[in-house]
Design a protein around this motif. Structure first.
Motif, PDB file in Angstrom:
ATOM      1  N   ILE A   6       9.235  35.767  30.214  1.00 52.09           N
ATOM      2  CA  ILE A   6       9.489  34.729  29.468  1.00 52.09           C
ATOM      3  C   ILE A   6       8.269  34.205  28.317  1.00 52.09           C
ATOM      4  O   ILE A   6       8.746  33.939  27.371  1.00 52.09           O
ATOM      5  N   ALA A   7       7.036  34.375  28.800  1.00 50.84           N
ATOM      6  CA  ALA A   7       5.967  34.170  27.930  1.00 50.84           C
ATOM      7  C   ALA A   7       6.042  35.052  26.925  1.00 50.84           C
ATOM      8  O   ALA A   7       5.504  34.752  25.700  1.00 50.84           O
ATOM      9  N   LEU A   8       6.431  36.427  26.965  1.00 51.24           N
ATOM     10  CA  LEU A   8       6.135  37.275  26.135  1.00 51.24           C
ATOM     11  C   LEU A   8       7.174  37.204  24.986  1.00 51.24           C
ATOM     12  O   LEU A   8       6.963  37.354  23.979  1.00 51.24           O
TER      13      LEU A   8
ATOM     14  N   LYS B 251      -5.853  32.607  32.844  1.00 50.58           N
ATOM     15  CA  LYS B 251      -6.308  33.214  34.164  1.00 50.58           C
ATOM     16  C   LYS B 251      -4.997  32.635  35.223  1.00 50.58           C
ATOM     17  O   LYS B 251      -4.126  33.183  35.106  1.00 50.58           O
ATOM     18  N   MET B 252      -5.143  31.682  35.896  1.00 47.86           N
ATOM     19  CA  MET B 252      -4.265  31.487  36.767  1.00 47.86           C
ATOM     20  C   MET B 252      -3.109  30.632  36.223  1.00 47.86           C
ATOM     21  O   MET B 252      -2.291  30.114  36.782  1.00 47.86           O
ATOM     22  N   GLY B 253      -3.212  30.477  34.724  1.00 49.07           N
ATOM     23  CA  GLY B 253      -2.049  29.652  34.131  1.00 49.07           C
ATOM     24  C   GLY B 253      -1.093  30.649  33.901  1.00 49.07           C
ATOM     25  O   GLY B 253      -0.052  30.410  33.275  1.00 49.07           O
ATOM     26  N   LEU B 254      -1.101  32.218  34.118  1.00 47.51           N
ATOM     27  CA  LEU B 254      -0.217  33.127  34.308  1.00 47.51           C
ATOM     28  C   LEU B 254       0.086  33.472  32.680  1.00 47.51           C
ATOM     29  O   LEU B 254       1.215  34.135  32.476  1.00 47.51           O
ATOM     30  N   ALA B 255      -0.590  32.984  31.845  1.00 44.08           N
ATOM     31  CA  ALA B 255      -0.278  33.254  30.314  1.00 44.08           C
ATOM     32  C   ALA B 255      -0.802  34.362  29.875  1.00 44.08           C
ATOM     33  O   ALA B 255      -1.899  35.185  30.434  1.00 44.08           O
ATOM     34  N   PRO B 256      -0.469  35.099  28.695  1.00 42.14           N
ATOM     35  CA  PRO B 256      -0.905  36.307  28.078  1.00 42.14           C
ATOM     36  C   PRO B 256      -2.301  35.892  27.622  1.00 42.14           C
ATOM     37  O   PRO B 256      -2.170  34.805  27.119  1.00 42.14           O
ATOM     38  N   VAL B 257      -3.206  36.877  27.342  1.00 45.17           N
ATOM     39  CA  VAL B 257      -4.209  36.811  26.798  1.00 45.17           C
ATOM     40  C   VAL B 257      -4.369  36.790  25.357  1.00 45.17           C
ATOM     41  O   VAL B 257      -3.185  37.596  24.801  1.00 45.17           O
ATOM     42  N   PRO B 258      -4.703  36.085  24.434  1.00 42.84           N
ATOM     43  CA  PRO B 258      -5.779  35.083  24.700  1.00 42.84           C
ATOM     44  C   PRO B 258      -5.415  33.721  24.751  1.00 42.84           C
ATOM     45  O   PRO B 258      -4.399  33.321  23.973  1.00 42.84           O
ATOM     46  N   ALA B 259      -5.673  32.958  25.931  1.00 41.03           N
ATOM     47  CA  ALA B 259      -5.359  31.272  26.149  1.00 41.03           C
ATOM     48  C   ALA B 259      -6.294  30.746  26.853  1.00 41.03           C
ATOM     49  O   ALA B 259      -6.353  30.867  28.093  1.00 41.03           O
TER      50      ALA B 259
ATOM     51  N   GLY C 279      -0.416  31.083  16.958  1.00 38.99           N
ATOM     52  CA  GLY C 279       0.118  29.987  17.668  1.00 38.99           C
ATOM     53  C   GLY C 279       0.986  30.882  18.773  1.00 38.99           C
ATOM     54  O   GLY C 279       1.709  29.994  19.730  1.00 38.99           O
ATOM     55  N   ALA C 280       0.739  31.996  18.767  1.00 38.10           N
ATOM     56  CA  ALA C 280       1.777  32.603  19.885  1.00 38.10           C
ATOM     57  C   ALA C 280       1.557  32.390  21.228  1.00 38.10           C
ATOM     58  O   ALA C 280       2.284  32.228  21.965  1.00 38.10           O
ATOM     59  N   GLY C 281      -0.023  32.549  21.570  1.00 39.73           N
ATOM     60  CA  GLY C 281      -0.378  32.073  22.880  1.00 39.73           C
ATOM     61  C   GLY C 281       0.020  30.627  23.287  1.00 39.73           C
ATOM     62  O   GLY C 281       0.309  30.517  24.344  1.00 39.73           O
ATOM     63  N   THR C 282      -0.089  29.562  22.178  1.00 40.56           N
ATOM     64  CA  THR C 282       0.393  28.217  22.627  1.00 40.56           C
ATOM     65  C   THR C 282       1.697  28.290  22.770  1.00 40.56           C
ATOM     66  O   THR C 282       2.229  27.600  23.699  1.00 40.56           O
ATOM     67  N   ALA C 283       2.595  29.136  22.263  1.00 42.01           N
ATOM     68  CA  ALA C 283       3.997  28.960  22.472  1.00 42.01           C
ATOM     69  C   ALA C 283       4.180  29.630  23.858  1.00 42.01           C
ATOM     70  O   ALA C 283       5.108  28.870  24.389  1.00 42.01           O
ATOM     71  N   ALA C 284       3.441  30.762  24.136  1.00 43.36           N
ATOM     72  CA  ALA C 284       3.714  31.358  25.462  1.00 43.36           C
ATOM     73  C   ALA C 284       3.159  30.173  26.472  1.00 43.36           C
ATOM     74  O   ALA C 284       4.054  30.052  27.633  1.00 43.36           O
TER      75      ALA C 284
ATOM     76  N   LEU D 271       8.246  35.433  19.443  1.00 46.95           N
ATOM     77  CA  LEU D 271       8.974  34.607  18.548  1.00 46.95           C
ATOM     78  C   LEU D 271       8.060  33.650  17.520  1.00 46.95           C
ATOM     79  O   LEU D 271       8.341  33.391  16.185  1.00 46.95           O
ATOM     80  N   PHE D 272       6.588  33.606  18.102  1.00 45.23           N
ATOM     81  CA  PHE D 272       5.824  32.744  17.261  1.00 45.23           C
ATOM     82  C   PHE D 272       4.701  33.509  16.690  1.00 45.23           C
ATOM     83  O   PHE D 272       3.653  33.154  16.320  1.00 45.23           O
ATOM     84  N   ILE D 273       5.025  34.993  16.767  1.00 43.03           N
ATOM     85  CA  ILE D 273       3.917  35.917  16.234  1.00 43.03           C
ATOM     86  C   ILE D 273       3.141  35.682  14.898  1.00 43.03           C
ATOM     87  O   ILE D 273       2.363  35.860  14.527  1.00 43.03           O
ATOM     88  N   GLU D 274       4.157  35.041  14.127  1.00 41.51           N
ATOM     89  CA  GLU D 274       3.293  34.883  12.650  1.00 41.51           C
ATOM     90  C   GLU D 274       2.652  33.444  12.412  1.00 41.51           C
ATOM     91  O   GLU D 274       2.472  33.246  11.299  1.00 41.51           O
ATOM     92  N   THR D 275       2.678  32.775  13.353  1.00 40.53           N
ATOM     93  CA  THR D 275       2.069  31.405  13.120  1.00 40.53           C
ATOM     94  C   THR D 275       0.744  31.591  13.103  1.00 40.53           C
ATOM     95  O   THR D 275       0.042  32.081  13.834  1.00 40.53           O
ATOM     96  N   ASN D 276       0.353  30.396  12.219  1.00 40.72           N
ATOM     97  CA  ASN D 276      -1.361  30.363  12.188  1.00 40.72           C
ATOM     98  C   ASN D 276      -1.579  28.717  12.498  1.00 40.72           C
ATOM     99  O   ASN D 276      -1.167  27.875  11.728  1.00 40.72           O
TER     100      ASN D 276
END
Ligand SMILES: Cc1ncc(COP(=O)(O)O)c(C=O)c1O
Length: 388
Positions: A41-43, A233-241, A276-281, A48-53
């Motif tokens: 779901i994070a992916l 890390k243990m927030g289970l989010a994709p790198v980088p975050a 902003g993709a990591g933030t959305a994830a 969805l937010f891949i183009e955000t800056n």
């Protein structure tokens, strides 16, 4: 560069060739990483937010709002209302921002070389940071329990002390410093205290300890000025975050730089253009799992850690360094050196890591590691220790 681009099919064949060279977390073979397989779901949110800056937040107001909401939730998790901070690339950048703020505050009324009091267990990111910011590192030895020796800290404070750093979840052993006591010292001496909870930040709030053993590591300790807490890390989010949280908005403002050609007039991050993709994830994960979901992930990781710990205690010729506090286990063998065992395990496909202080083998029981992986691992470890 090719004169003419490849067709998509060929291109993906090549991409899959590269992908095959990588290990994946689902194999269960990665036993020394502090990152893990992100939830699908994070992916989806990431894509969805891949183009955000987020470097130009006036164009991406929804993403910028999500970042503020994520910082709000992380602050709340760390017992701080009205937090300031950012989602950044990782623990290194978060620690760098904290030290940059501390240096600016120090230079407002000091002239000497700023000194930072660091535990010997501090992550190597502080070596980069002290070098980049021209800070003098002053190391605190560890006590018999491999934690910052709090009794030494006050003797290291002088007029040039810019900050104290304490760790909630050390990289090598997953131990939590006595932050309550360190906070008292920082508060009494009016010194900036930064907590590196890059690893422990997403674990400690969800531990099921009874009150007596509760680890008090966050903004409840009134001397704490900032905390690093990493979603990847243990927030289970994709790198980088990574995440950095400041108690006072004026502190984050110390990093503000004017950004004349962008949609907002200033930035308080080190990185300019930032996804902003990591933030959305991470926004998605926080809302999808809630406290209950994270508690479940943490409980499972701790359960498997305890299981592995008990098994290692029972194994011949194995010495466990200390009782784990989080989901990291350190051990040595009487027969072979950590490097030798690591190399032999490598041949069986296992990827463990070796720590420097203490010199030992290190396992990180992240959520992608299951009990069957550990059972197979221990079987192979046993075999390796028995052979010449
Ligand atoms: C305690 C601690 N702080 C900081 C870092 C650096 O984080 P990153 O690799 O995300 O920059 C790590 C990495 O493992 C860590 O364990």
């Amino acid at each position: 560069m090719l004169d003419k681009g490849m067709d998509k099919e060929k291109l993906f064949e090549k991409l899959f060739d590269y992908k095959k060279m990588d290990l994946d977390y689902a194999s269960g073979k990665i036993l020394g990483s502090m990152c893990t397989k992100p939830d699908p779901i994070a992916l989806e949110a990431y894509k969805l937010f891949i183009e955000t800056n987020l470097g130009d937040p006036g164009l991406f107001t929804g993403t910028a709002l999500m970042e503020r909401e994520v910082i709000g939730v992380l602050g709340e998790l760390l017992h701080l209302f009205n937090p300031s901070g950012h989602i950044v690339t990782g623990g290194t950048e978060a620690n760098l921002m904290a030290m940059a703020v501390a240096k600016k505050l120090f230079l407002e009324n000091h002239e000497g070389v700023p000194e930072v009091i660091l535990p010997e267990s501090a992550h190597f990111s502080f070596k980069k940071i002290t070098s980049m910011l021209s800070l003098k590192p002053v190391y605190v030895p560890l006590n018999d329990e491999y934690k910052t020796d709090v009794s030494v800290i006050e003797s290291l404070i002088n007029d040039n002390t810019m900050a104290i750093v304490a760790i909630a979840g050390t990289t090598e052993l997953g131990l939590v410093d006595d932050i309550e006591k360190i906070s008292e010292i920082a508060y009494k001496n009016n010194i900036y205290l930064h907590i590196d909870a890059a690893f422990g930040g997403f674990i400690i709030p969800f531990l099921e300890y009874d009150n007596e053993h509760a680890l008090n590591f966050d903004f409840k300790c009134k001397g704490v000025s900032s905390i690093t807490i990493d979603p990847h890390k243990m927030g289970l989010a994709p790198v980088p975050a990574g995440g950095i949280i400041f108690r006072y908005s004026e502190h984050l403002e110390k990093l503000a730089v004017e950004t004349p050609y962008l949609t907002k007039d200033k930035q308080t991050t080190i990185v300019g253009t930032r996804s902003g993709a990591g933030t959305a994830a991470i926004w998605t994960l926080l809302n999808y799992y809630g406290k209950e979901g994270y508690k479940k992930a943490v409980t499972q990781a701790i359960k498997l850690t305890n299981y592995t710990y008990e098994k290692l205690l029972d194994m011949e010729n194995i010495n466990v360094t200390c009782k784990p506090e989080l989901n990291i286990i350190s051990f040595t063998s009487n027969i072979k050196s950590p490097k030798q065992v690591k190399q032999e395990l490598y041949e069986y496909g296992w990827r463990i890591s070796v720590s420097a202080n203490p010199y030992a083998m290190r396992l990180v029981l992240m959520p992608h590691v299951k009990q069957e992986h550990i059972d197979n691992f221990l079987k192979d470890l046993n075999e390796i220790l028995k052979r010449e």
